[in-house]
Design a protein around this motif. Structure first.
Motif, short mmCIF file in Angstrom:
data_model
loop_
_atom_site.label_atom_id
_atom_site.label_comp_id
_atom_site.label_asym_id
_atom_site.label_seq_id
_atom_site.Cartn_x
_atom_site.Cartn_y
_atom_site.Cartn_z
N ALA A 36 27.86 66.29 7.64
CA ALA A 36 28.96 65.97 8.55
C ALA A 36 28.57 66.13 10.01
CB ALA A 36 30.16 66.86 8.24
N SER A 37 27.54 66.92 10.28
CA SER A 37 27.08 67.08 11.67
C SER A 37 26.27 65.88 12.14
CB SER A 37 26.23 68.35 11.79
OG SER A 37 25.00 68.20 11.09
N GLY A 38 25.70 65.12 11.20
CA GLY A 38 24.92 63.93 11.56
C GLY A 38 23.54 64.22 12.09
N ILE A 39 23.05 65.45 11.93
CA ILE A 39 21.77 65.80 12.55
C ILE A 39 20.57 65.35 11.71
CG2 ILE A 39 22.77 67.78 13.74
CD1 ILE A 39 21.55 69.57 11.59
N LEU A 40 20.81 64.88 10.49
CA LEU A 40 19.69 64.47 9.64
C LEU A 40 19.21 63.05 9.91
CD1 LEU A 40 20.57 66.02 6.15
CD2 LEU A 40 18.96 66.84 7.87
N THR A 41 19.87 62.37 10.81
CA THR A 41 19.44 61.02 11.15
C THR A 41 19.39 60.85 12.65
OG1 THR A 41 20.00 58.66 10.94
CG2 THR A 41 21.84 60.21 10.98
N SER A 42 18.42 60.06 13.10
CA SER A 42 18.29 59.79 14.54
C SER A 42 18.97 58.48 14.94
CB SER A 42 16.80 59.74 14.93
OG SER A 42 16.12 58.77 14.14
N ASN A 43 19.35 57.68 13.94
CA ASN A 43 20.03 56.42 14.21
C ASN A 43 21.49 56.69 14.58
OD1 ASN A 43 21.77 54.02 13.26
ND2 ASN A 43 19.69 53.15 13.36
N SER A 74 27.93 58.88 9.05
CA SER A 74 27.80 60.14 8.31
C SER A 74 28.86 61.14 8.75
CB SER A 74 26.40 60.73 8.52
OG SER A 74 26.25 61.96 7.85
N LYS A 75 29.07 61.23 10.05
CA LYS A 75 30.08 62.15 10.57
C LYS A 75 31.47 61.78 10.09
CE LYS A 75 28.07 63.94 14.86
NZ LYS A 75 28.27 64.08 16.31
N ILE A 76 31.81 60.50 10.20
CA ILE A 76 33.16 60.05 9.82
C ILE A 76 33.41 60.29 8.34
CG2 ILE A 76 34.64 58.01 9.54
CD1 ILE A 76 33.35 56.91 12.11
N PHE A 77 32.46 59.89 7.49
CA PHE A 77 32.68 60.00 6.04
C PHE A 77 32.75 61.47 5.59
CE2 PHE A 77 30.98 60.43 1.71
CZ PHE A 77 31.91 59.67 1.03
N PHE A 78 31.74 62.25 5.96
CA PHE A 78 31.69 63.62 5.44
C PHE A 78 32.71 64.53 6.12
CE2 PHE A 78 27.47 62.06 4.14
CZ PHE A 78 27.54 62.38 2.80
#
Length: 543
Positions: A93-100, A107-111
């Motif tokens: 949910a933090s989105g830190i696993l992707t650079s895109n 990822s943030k919105i869904f999780f």
């Protein structure tokens, strides 16, 4: 000077607006002698007699200790799964696993949506659903605790990861580190202490939540309290409540020391004590899961049997009304009744936070350490420390007893309706608000207060011109935060006859009206999300 004045002006009118809304909510109650049961006064006498003369016989104490262990291992096992769930989903949910940027946003919105839904539904509602789906099993209580607490922890973990300084992360990125290396060598070392600290705080809350799992027949201290209340054995009721308070206090003290050591500046001391606390925690986790898997007849693998899978499939099929012709969530009449109950639930939550706020406001000053030791004012009075200790004990007592247990007791005094539910919610949250407010005053800058005291300002002038303006933003923040929590809990106190959505939800479960349950859950979720939105917007306006 203009901006601070405008902010104070805005906060003042916001406070008036909140009190106006509270006043309007009181109109929903018919204030007459019919509020109290015919035997309500006698019930109060019996309850107070049990309070001062609890049953400490060996048999009752032994039963209470066994039930306390059940409550504890529910909480430990539930929080173990909650932390695992929160850690995985919180990172996603933090989105830190992707650079895109687009992938990160999705990822943030869904999780975050997943975390939002799982934390919005109260743990007792999850327990009802699990019991209906898989039957009376300790795992129903454990999963019911793990899902909402995992949602709460996951949201906080995600925010912690997003709020850390970016310089160390950029340094790792420039050195060619992978996303997983950046996570384990960049993000986690900076937030692990805060994660553990907040998880321990939620563990305290999980103890209280585990106690009310009894309402769906899952054992523990709450189950014994419920049985004793049914038999009108108030001396036993208070024995079990005192054991619950001791259990909550033990976890509170233990987690306080863990959080303190995590902030300790002396590395060697922190490392040594950290190993001790970690070892004790792992022993507790092993003992809890051992009690579930060895001491119970229910086997974990049985949850994944074909029989249980068919039961779960049938339950969710009934929820969406596959085998039902007249679906409640497609009926305008059902919607109309549900919306009326939703509005009543909203009124109950407003009354509850209003009562809690007034009670905290009247008691907070004597509970402030700076006032007891004369740091805020020069006059030293011997009775201030006595008042400080008594009110702090009152705060502990108030917040240690879950709302549902307060409601079970109060319903013996008041007739079913919104008022007993509001009082039960207020009794629990009053202790939390009082503690938070007292700490806010203790943490404020003392110099302006001392200046007012030195020029001869009265106690009232010191409070309204010195203390109150400085702490008002934090007071409003805590009020709104607790209102969000109360909104989640209103449905629970309705289970024992406090009105609103909870009472109708219990009836629907009792009569297996699954599409009505779906409709009530939709209304409940909408109400919780509305409370989150209003609370967040109001907090921003108060800054």
């Amino acid at each position: 000077m203009t901006i601070p004045f405008l902010r104070l002006h805005k906060r003042f009118f916001l406070t008036l607006l909140l009190f106006l809304v509270f006043g309007l909510s009181l109109l929903s109650v018919k204030w007459d002698a019919d509020l109290v049961h015919a035997g309500g006064i006698q019930a109060i006498r019996q309850i107070m007699e049990g309070f001062f003369h609890p049953d400490f016989s060996p048999a009752i104490l032994l039963l209470g200790l066994k039930s306390a262990w059940t409550t504890l291992y529910y909480a430990v096992a539930g929080m173990t799964l909650a932390i695992i769930y929160a850690f995985i989903i919180g990172i996603l949910a933090s989105g830190i696993l992707t650079s895109n940027r687009i992938a990160r946003l999705l990822s943030k919105i869904f999780f975050r949506g997943v975390l939002g839904i799982t934390r919005s539904i109260h743990e007792l509602i999850w327990a009802w659903l699990f019991v209906a789906a898989v039957g009376l099993s300790p795992y129903a209580a454990i999963f019911a605790l793990a899902i909402p607490y995992g949602g709460i922890l996951g949201r906080i973990f995600a925010d912690m990861l997003n709020d850390i300084p970016k310089e160390p992360i950029r340094a790792l990125e420039s050195s060619g580190a992978s996303r997983l290396q950046i996570l384990f060598y960049g993000y986690l070392p900076l937030v692990w202490a805060d994660m553990i600290s907040y998880a321990m705080y939620r563990f305290e809350c999980a103890i209280r939540s585990a106690a009310i799992m009894s309402f769906v027949g899952l054992g523990g201290l709450g189950y014994q309290i419920q049985l004793a209340l049914s038999d009108l054995k108030y001396d036993q009721v208070w024995t079990y409540i005192y054991l619950l308070i001791i259990l909550v206090l033990w976890v509170d003290i233990w987690s306080h020391f863990i959080r303190k050591e995590l902030k300790e500046q002396h590395f060697q001391k922190r490392l040594y004590l950290g190993w001790i606390y970690t070892l004790l925690l792992f022993l507790l986790i092993i003992a809890a899961w051992g009690s579930i898997t060895i001491g119970q007849t229910n086997e974990f693998l049985a949850l994944f049997s074909k029989k249980n899978a068919a039961s779960v499939k049938s339950f969710f099929a009934d929820m969406v009304g596959i085998r039902e012709v007249d679906k409640a969530f497609l009926s305008w009449e059902s919607w109309s009744n549900a919306l009326i109950l939703t509005f009543q639930t909203l009124e109950m939550s407003i009354m509850a936070i209003g009562f809690a706020t007034i009670a905290a406001f009247l008691t907070v000053l004597p509970s402030v350490r700076n006032i007891a030791n004369a740091s805020l004012e020069e006059s030293k009075k011997w009775y201030k420390w006595i008042l400080y200790g008594l009110i702090r004990l009152l705060f502990i007592f108030s917040r240690s007893v879950p709302e549902l247990i307060w409601a079970m007791i109060i319903i013996f005094i008041f007739k079913p309706g919104l008022l007993p539910g509001a009082i039960a919610l207020a009794l629990h949250n009053f202790g939390i608000l009082g503690k938070l407010w007292a700490e806010a005053i203790e943490d404020m800058d003392l110099e302006p207060i001392r200046n007012l005291s030195s020029v001869g300002a009265s106690k009232g002038q010191i409070f309204f011109y010195g203390i109150f303006p400085a702490v008002l933003p934090r007071f409003l923040t805590y009020i709104l935060y607790r209102w969000e929590v109360i909104m989640r809990t209103t449905i629970v106190v309705g289970f024992v006859g406090a009105g609103g959505l909870g009472m109708e939800f219990k009836l629907a479960m009792s009569y297996f009206q699954y599409t009505m349950i779906t409709l009530l859950l939709i209304c409940y979720l909408a109400l919780v999300l509305l409370a989150d939105f209003v609370s967040e917007s109001t907090r921003k306006a108060a800054k």
